[in-house]
Each structure stands twice: as C-alpha cells, then as structure tokens.
Enzyme design. Structure first.
Site, PDB file in Angstrom:
ATOM      1  N   GLU A  21       0.807  -1.064  -0.099  1.00 62.34           N
ATOM      2  CA  GLU A  21       0.111   0.020  -0.045  1.00 62.34           C
ATOM      3  C   GLU A  21       0.651   1.238  -0.125  1.00 62.34           C
ATOM      4  OE1 GLU A  21      -3.213   0.046   2.935  1.00 62.34           O
ATOM      5  OE2 GLU A  21      -3.564   2.072   2.649  1.00 62.34           O
ATOM      6  N   HIS A  25      -1.656  10.931  -0.054  1.00 65.73           N
ATOM      7  CA  HIS A  25      -1.679   9.819  -0.693  1.00 65.73           C
ATOM      8  C   HIS A  25      -1.684   9.971  -2.112  1.00 65.73           C
ATOM      9  CE1 HIS A  25      -3.467   6.520   2.096  1.00 65.73           C
ATOM     10  NE2 HIS A  25      -2.790   7.446   2.719  1.00 65.73           N
TER      11      HIS A  25
END
Ligand code: NDP
Length: 418
Positions: free
Chosen positions: A79, A372
C-alpha cells in the site's frame, strides 16, 4: 480438475508445464513465474502446490525511537503511503522523546473443548483436581521448551454452556509464537482426557486471543509540536482526541481507525516472518473485549500535552514457523538489531501508535487524500504501462489535470509517447 490430479506430488517444473499444456498460461508468462521464484527449494517445502514466489515491496520506516533506542524498521506492504505516514508519525513522537512501551509475560493460551458434558460444574472441579497431571502431560509432550525455561504453567476451566467446557492450557512459549508447540501439548492432554477419563473432546487448538501476551506503547506530545499551516497545535491535538473518542463510540469509525493501525503492524509482522492472520485475529477480538468493537488506541489532551496509548495482543516470535526458513527474515531481524521477542513486540506496538498518529493527524488537517495522491498517481501510471522514466511526467500531468482515472492516465501516456 483434469490434468491436476496429484498436482502436489509433481515437481515445480512439471507443475508449470501443466499450466502451459492446459493453456492457462503461455511461455512468456511461465518465464515470469520462473524468474519470480528464486528460492524454489525453500518455498516448495513451505506450502503445497507451489508455483512461484509472489513478491511485495519492502521499505524502511524511519524516526522510530522506542524506549530510548532508535530503529530502522522493515515494512513489507503493497500500500502506497504507509511507510511515509509511519515515518512521519514517528518523527513527531521523536521530537517529544519517543515511544515508551511495556510488554507483559509471553504466555499463550490453548483450548481443549469438551462436548456432551452432563454435569458441567462437577466436571469442571474434577478437571481442576487433575491440573498437576495435565500440566505434566503437556510438558512431557514438548520437553525442549521446558529445558528452555518455558512450558505449561497453569490450567483454567471455563463452562461455556450446560454441555460445553473449555479447558485452557497456559504456556510460556519463550521466543516462539508457539502455535505448533501448544497444539502438540493440547493433543497429548486431549488423548488422556478421552482415553483415560472418558471425556468427549471436540477440538484442541491454540487460541489466537492472546490476552496473556500484551504489548502497550505510549507517547506524550506537547501540542505545539503539532502546529501546521496556520492551524494551532492545540486545535489539532483536540481534533485528534475527538477523532479518538469517535473510534471508541462508533464501530464504523473504529474499524477504519484500527485498519490504519494494522497498516503498520501487519507490515512489520510480515517482514519479521510472523503470522499476520494470527495478529489480526487477536487484535480485532481485543478491540471488542468489553462487548463493543472500539478503536485499539486512545488519544487525550491534558495540560497542553497529547497523550496516545495503544495496547493489543502481540504474540510474535523470533524463532519458529517460517522465521528460520525465509532468508529475508534474518536480514530484517538484523536491520532491527533484534535481540528477542519482547523487543519485537515493543517495536510493533510503537509502529501501530505512530501509524495511527500520522493517520489521525492527516485526517483532521488536510484529509488523507492529499498526502496519498502522488503515490496513488504513480500506481495509476504504472497500471497503464508507464516505464520508470515516464512516471514523473505522467504523474505531473495527471496532477495538473486533477485526474485520477485510468482512461486519462492512458491518454496522458500516449500523448507523452507521441
Ligand atoms: P514451531 O513449530 O516452529 O516451534 C518453534 C520451535 O522453535 C520450538 O518448538 C523450539 O523447538 C524452537 N526454539 C528454538 N529456540 C527457541 C526459543 N528460544 N524459544 C522457543 N522455542 C525455540 O513454531 P511455533 O510453535 O511458534 O508455531 C508458529 C507457526 O504455527 C506459525 O507458522 C503459524 O502460522 C503456525 N500455526 C498457527 C496457528 C494459529 O495461529 N491458530 C495454528 C497452527 C499453526 P526446540 O525446543 O525443540 O528446539
């Protein structure tokens, strides 16, 4: 399935050939599976029907000061942003002196479930009277752990229903996670209960609810350390504390709060060769220990200090299972300068708290997406076939267009190539 009979008995090459013969994969794809399998002998012995090794990225989380010692922490994760966030959370805590931890005894609990019990209270007190015999049987089934200073220490009897009893065996597992060790001991006791005492054994197995193997990490941050972009540290700290309260009140929020904590924990558990399903199962059960599922960590503000605390079961080993088998695990233990399992528990608890701080900090300030975004756009560019050299221009163009979809990413890549 035709062609896959006794697949488990075939050697690695034959298993791959069958995939080609049966037209599941072509030669180029088989070559990829071959290239990805660098430790065939080891992997083939680890699991059944082995075809290749599935690789995940490993990175280092930085800034972790735990009980006065600074660590490089290997994270294995797929991730984006997890390593960056964990390092950011730890950097904030480092400025406040780092994490403090406490680790309880390392006792694992195994269960023998008895069924068809007619008089549960009578059977319970009879079993209690057999404790010495049962502990001796358990230790005789795994004498080497006794030599190492561990072994079965206690028995507990719990009546679960009028016809069901759980006989809990409590074992000091020393440096191992202890699943196999406990299962061996439990089966020896179960055989005795069944054959000599005529009791009806339904199941004998370790419990992953490791409530006698807990680790706690804490930190205390002066609120001014949290100041950012015009928002006062005191305000941000208050918002983090409120977000923590929400995770105590609402299971919808608690689940995601805990998922964020496990982002870091799982990554280190995996890097250290431990069983992450066992840690996940135990963590979520612990989150519901008072009957409602809650956030595993809490944050409060008092006298301009933000206090964070995380406690969870962490039955991690430094030996056993795949730990001694997978070569990368040894290297990761060396990166961590790992001495023993208690130290690993302390590090992992600190990682969970650091990861949680970073997530809450982002959520109550910029929101999670801003940080992100660049990494996600990188993944998007890779998914449409961008090469390493093309990544930067594609990501910058997608940022300028404020686009996140595959169709635009494809178009941007084509434009760049033309
Ligand atoms: P092992 O079966 O590999 O046992 C660990 C062994 O390491 C011990 O038996 C011991 O053998 C040896 N050892 C060497 N040094 C030490 C030390 N200092 N302290 C303790 N042991 C030492 O692993 P575990 O019993 O830990 O089981 C973990 C595995 O079980 C994991 O792979 C897990 O996935 C799997 N598993 C998990 C289950 C679950 O979570 N519910 C269920 C079943 C399996 P010796 O003393 O003889 O040298």
């Amino acid at each position: 399935m035709e062609g896959f009979e006794k697949y488990y008995q075939k050697d690695h090459q034959t298993r791959l050939d069958i995939l080609k013969q049966k037209k599941y994969l072509d030669q180029t794809q088989l070559d990829k599976l071959q290239a990805s399998a660098s430790e065939v002998k080891i992997s083939d012995a680890m699991i059944e029907n082995f075809i290749t090794e599935y690789h995940l990225p490993e990175g280092l989380a930085l800034n972790y000061v735990v009980d006065g010692q600074e660590y490089l922490i290997p994270f294995v994760t797929e991730e984006p942003s997890v390593v960056a966030a964990a390092s950011h959370g730890a950097a904030l805590v480092k400025r406040a002196g780092g994490f403090k931890t406490t680790v309880t005894e390392r006792l694992m609990i195994g269960q023998i479930i008895l069924e068809n019990v007619a008089h549960p209270e009578q059977v319970a007190s009879f079993l209690e009277s057999q404790a010495e015999k049962l502990l001796a049987l358990a230790n005789a089934a795994h004498p080497s752990i006794v030599k190492r200073g561990g072994g079965a220490q206690a028995l507990k009897v719990r009546v679960l229903a009028p016809d069901l009893i759980s006989l809990d065996l409590i074992v000091d597992v020393k440096e191992a996670m202890g699943a196999n060790m406990l299962n061996t001991m439990l089966e020896a006791c179960a055989t005795y209960l069944q054959t000599k005492l005529g009791l009806d054994v339904l199941i004998s197995i370790l419990s992953n609810y490791a409530t006698r193997c807990l680790a706690k990490a804490t930190c205390a941050l002066p609120v001014e350390l949290l100041t950012r972009n015009g928002l006062s540290g005191a305000k941000i700290a208050q918002k983090i504390a409120t977000a923590s309260r929400v995770a105590q009140l609402d299971p919808y929020r608690a689940t995601t709060h805990n998922k964020g904590i496990m982002n870091g924990i799982d990554a280190v558990v995996l890097a250290s060769g431990n069983d992450w399903r066992a840690i996940e199962a135990g963590a979520h059960a612990y989150a519901a220990r008072d009957g409602q599922y809650r956030g595993l960590s809490t944050w409060i503000v008092k006298d301009d200090i933000l206090y964070g605390e995380l406690e969870l079961p962490l039955p991690l080993g430094t030996v056993g299972g795949s730990i001694g088998i997978v070569p990368l695990v040894k290297i990761n233990q060396q990166l961590l300068r790992l001495k023993d399992a208690r130290q690993l528990e302390a590090i992992v608890a600190a990682v969970g708290l650091g990861q949680n701080l970073a997530a809450l900090y982002a959520l109550v300030t910029d929101g999670i997406q801003k940080g992100h975004m660049r990494l996600q756009l990188k993944s998007l560019a890779l998914s449409v076939g961008a090469t390493k050299a093309e990544l930067e221009p594609v990501v910058s163009r997608l940022e300028a267009l404020q686009a996140r979809d595959q169709a635009t990413a494809k178009k941007v890549l084509e434009e760049l190539r033309n």
